[in-house]
Design a protein around this motif. Sequence first.
Motif, PDB file in Angstrom:
ATOM      1  N   PRO A  56       0.814  -1.226   0.000  1.00 17.15           N
ATOM      2  CA  PRO A  56       0.000   0.000   0.000  1.00 17.15           C
ATOM      3  C   PRO A  56       0.841   1.267   0.000  1.00 17.15           C
ATOM      4  CG  PRO A  56      -0.328  -1.273   2.029  1.00 17.15           C
ATOM      5  CD  PRO A  56       0.485  -2.119   1.116  1.00 17.15           C
ATOM      6  N   ILE A  80       2.245   1.803  -3.658  1.00 18.06           N
ATOM      7  CA  ILE A  80       1.151   2.144  -4.564  1.00 18.06           C
ATOM      8  C   ILE A  80       0.640   3.563  -4.299  1.00 18.06           C
ATOM      9  CG2 ILE A  80      -1.205   1.540  -5.278  1.00 18.06           C
ATOM     10  CD1 ILE A  80       1.009  -0.403  -6.177  1.00 18.06           C
ATOM     11  N   LEU A 132      -3.260   9.096  -3.342  1.00 17.83           N
ATOM     12  CA  LEU A 132      -3.779   8.894  -1.998  1.00 17.83           C
ATOM     13  C   LEU A 132      -5.096   8.131  -1.988  1.00 17.83           C
ATOM     14  CD1 LEU A 132      -3.132   9.539   0.941  1.00 17.83           C
ATOM     15  CD2 LEU A 132      -4.383  11.663   0.693  1.00 17.83           C
ATOM     16  N   SER A 133      -6.011   8.475  -2.903  1.00 18.09           N
ATOM     17  CA  SER A 133      -7.317   7.819  -2.826  1.00 18.09           C
ATOM     18  C   SER A 133      -7.189   6.352  -3.227  1.00 18.09           C
ATOM     19  CB  SER A 133      -8.359   8.540  -3.671  1.00 18.09           C
ATOM     20  OG  SER A 133      -7.835   8.877  -4.917  1.00 18.09           O
ATOM     21  N   TYR A 134      -6.401   6.094  -4.263  1.00 17.46           N
ATOM     22  CA  TYR A 134      -6.164   4.695  -4.660  1.00 17.46           C
ATOM     23  C   TYR A 134      -5.415   3.963  -3.546  1.00 17.46           C
ATOM     24  CZ  TYR A 134      -5.573   0.885  -7.953  1.00 17.46           C
ATOM     25  OH  TYR A 134      -5.634  -0.323  -8.576  1.00 17.46           O
ATOM     26  N   ALA A 169      -5.450   4.665  -0.385  1.00 25.79           N
ATOM     27  CA  ALA A 169      -6.338   4.458   0.760  1.00 25.79           C
ATOM     28  C   ALA A 169      -7.203   3.224   0.546  1.00 25.79           C
ATOM     29  CB  ALA A 169      -7.207   5.701   0.978  1.00 25.79           C
ATOM     30  N   ILE A 189      -6.419   0.541  -1.071  1.00 27.66           N
ATOM     31  CA  ILE A 189      -5.598  -0.639  -0.817  1.00 27.66           C
ATOM     32  C   ILE A 189      -5.288  -0.784   0.674  1.00 27.66           C
ATOM     33  CG2 ILE A 189      -3.330  -1.642  -1.288  1.00 27.66           C
ATOM     34  CD1 ILE A 189      -3.607  -0.765  -4.113  1.00 27.66           C
ATOM     35  N   ILE A 190      -5.126   0.356   1.347  1.00 26.21           N
ATOM     36  CA  ILE A 190      -4.895   0.303   2.797  1.00 26.21           C
ATOM     37  C   ILE A 190      -6.113  -0.320   3.492  1.00 26.21           C
ATOM     38  CG2 ILE A 190      -4.628   1.708   4.881  1.00 26.21           C
ATOM     39  CD1 ILE A 190      -3.029   3.686   3.199  1.00 26.21           C
ATOM     40  N   MET A 237      -0.953  -9.622  -2.163  1.00 29.68           N
ATOM     41  CA  MET A 237      -1.679  -8.644  -2.961  1.00 29.68           C
ATOM     42  C   MET A 237      -0.888  -8.280  -4.205  1.00 29.68           C
ATOM     43  SD  MET A 237      -3.487  -5.755  -0.705  1.00 29.68           S
ATOM     44  CE  MET A 237      -2.150  -5.678   0.459  1.00 29.68           C
ATOM     45  N   LEU A 255      -1.317  -5.950  -8.114  1.00 30.77           N
ATOM     46  CA  LEU A 255      -2.163  -5.254  -9.077  1.00 30.77           C
ATOM     47  C   LEU A 255      -2.397  -6.195 -10.234  1.00 30.77           C
ATOM     48  CD1 LEU A 255      -0.394  -1.813  -9.278  1.00 30.77           C
ATOM     49  CD2 LEU A 255      -2.570  -2.267  -8.221  1.00 30.77           C
ATOM     50  N   GLU A 313      -8.326  15.525   1.258  1.00 35.76           N
ATOM     51  CA  GLU A 313      -7.318  14.568   1.715  1.00 35.76           C
ATOM     52  C   GLU A 313      -7.366  14.338   3.224  1.00 35.76           C
ATOM     53  OE1 GLU A 313      -4.270  15.168  -2.010  1.00 35.76           O
ATOM     54  OE2 GLU A 313      -3.530  15.534   0.007  1.00 35.76           O
ATOM     55  N   LEU A 357      -9.911  11.711   3.917  1.00 36.48           N
ATOM     56  CA  LEU A 357      -9.390  10.356   3.670  1.00 36.48           C
ATOM     57  C   LEU A 357      -8.564   9.856   4.858  1.00 36.48           C
ATOM     58  CD1 LEU A 357      -8.142  10.164  -0.032  1.00 36.48           C
ATOM     59  CD2 LEU A 357      -9.718   8.614   1.128  1.00 36.48           C
ATOM     60  N   ILE A 361      -9.146   6.648   7.718  1.00 35.88           N
ATOM     61  CA  ILE A 361      -8.211   5.593   8.110  1.00 35.88           C
ATOM     62  C   ILE A 361      -7.987   5.605   9.618  1.00 35.88           C
ATOM     63  CG2 ILE A 361      -5.827   4.770   7.799  1.00 35.88           C
ATOM     64  CD1 ILE A 361      -6.025   5.830   4.930  1.00 35.88           C
TER      65      ILE A 361
END
Lengths: 150, 145
Positions: free
Chosen positions: A62, A65, A71-73, A75, A77-78, B1, B3, B112, B115, B119
């Motif tokens: 993560p 990547i 960041l959004s992508y 996040a 994966i996180i 994992m 891609l 941001e 986001l 988390i």
Amino acid sequence: MLEALKEAAVGSIQSIKQIAIIVIPIMLVMEILKDMGLLDRIADWFSPVVRIFGMRKESAFPLVIGIIIGLSYGAGIIFKAAKENKLSKKDLYLITYFLVAAHAVFEDTAIFAALGVSAVLLLATRLAVAAMFTFLASKVIKETEKEVNL
Amino acid sequence: MALQTGPITLDTLKRGLKSGIDVTWQLAKVMIPIYFIVTLLKHTPILGAIAQVFAPLMGFFGLPGEAALVLVLGNLVNLYAAIGAIVSLSLSLKEIAILAIMLSFCHSLPVETALAKKIGLSAISVIAVRMALAVLSGLAFNILL
């Protein structure tokens, strides 16, 4: 007034052209590298590196990547990794701290490079500072490991 | 994992081209209106007034007062808005470099931060860290460049 409008029309279109010439090839190359599986390999190379931050090796994916794609992508994966219980809370926080400071680094750097700023300088500073901050944070969070409320 | 990966096909090139055009389009959408607004402001006393108010603060970073507009747009909207203001103001390469490193660390705060909060980090600590990195890197670039 008309002069100003003309100045804005010409100037803005020129700037966009200048940026597009740099950004489009870079995004194209990134897509090719992605399909070649290079991002996965870079993540593998970083598995030992993230140990410096006291993270589990699963954090590398993560992190890498997010740094490269965004960041959004990252996040997304996180969240996925967290759901699969592969990361500790501390790993999660450290990855996120690193990523808020440095994400989508090639895209952002390309845009500023199109304006004439040195890409190497921007990229190196951003990654080095984010790494240093994450290292410091890894020490601070360790001391209060039971209570990871930063 | 991992891609999803596969052979390099025409599809790869199409996707790459699309994402490049997407970025350019996102940029254009935000940049053009900002460019117009700032250029019009330049022809009024408003930009000069903004510049005068922020000149002392921006001076710490070796930036002219109107650079405050770039930092505000970058943090409240996104990098593209900041770029629109950068290119419409007449800034030197050193000034653009200082703004670039400051904005790299700290931009698009509303989106941001949300986001990071999702988390589990606190909004205040994320914003504080990013602003601190922006301020320190801006001061350093002003001295070193």
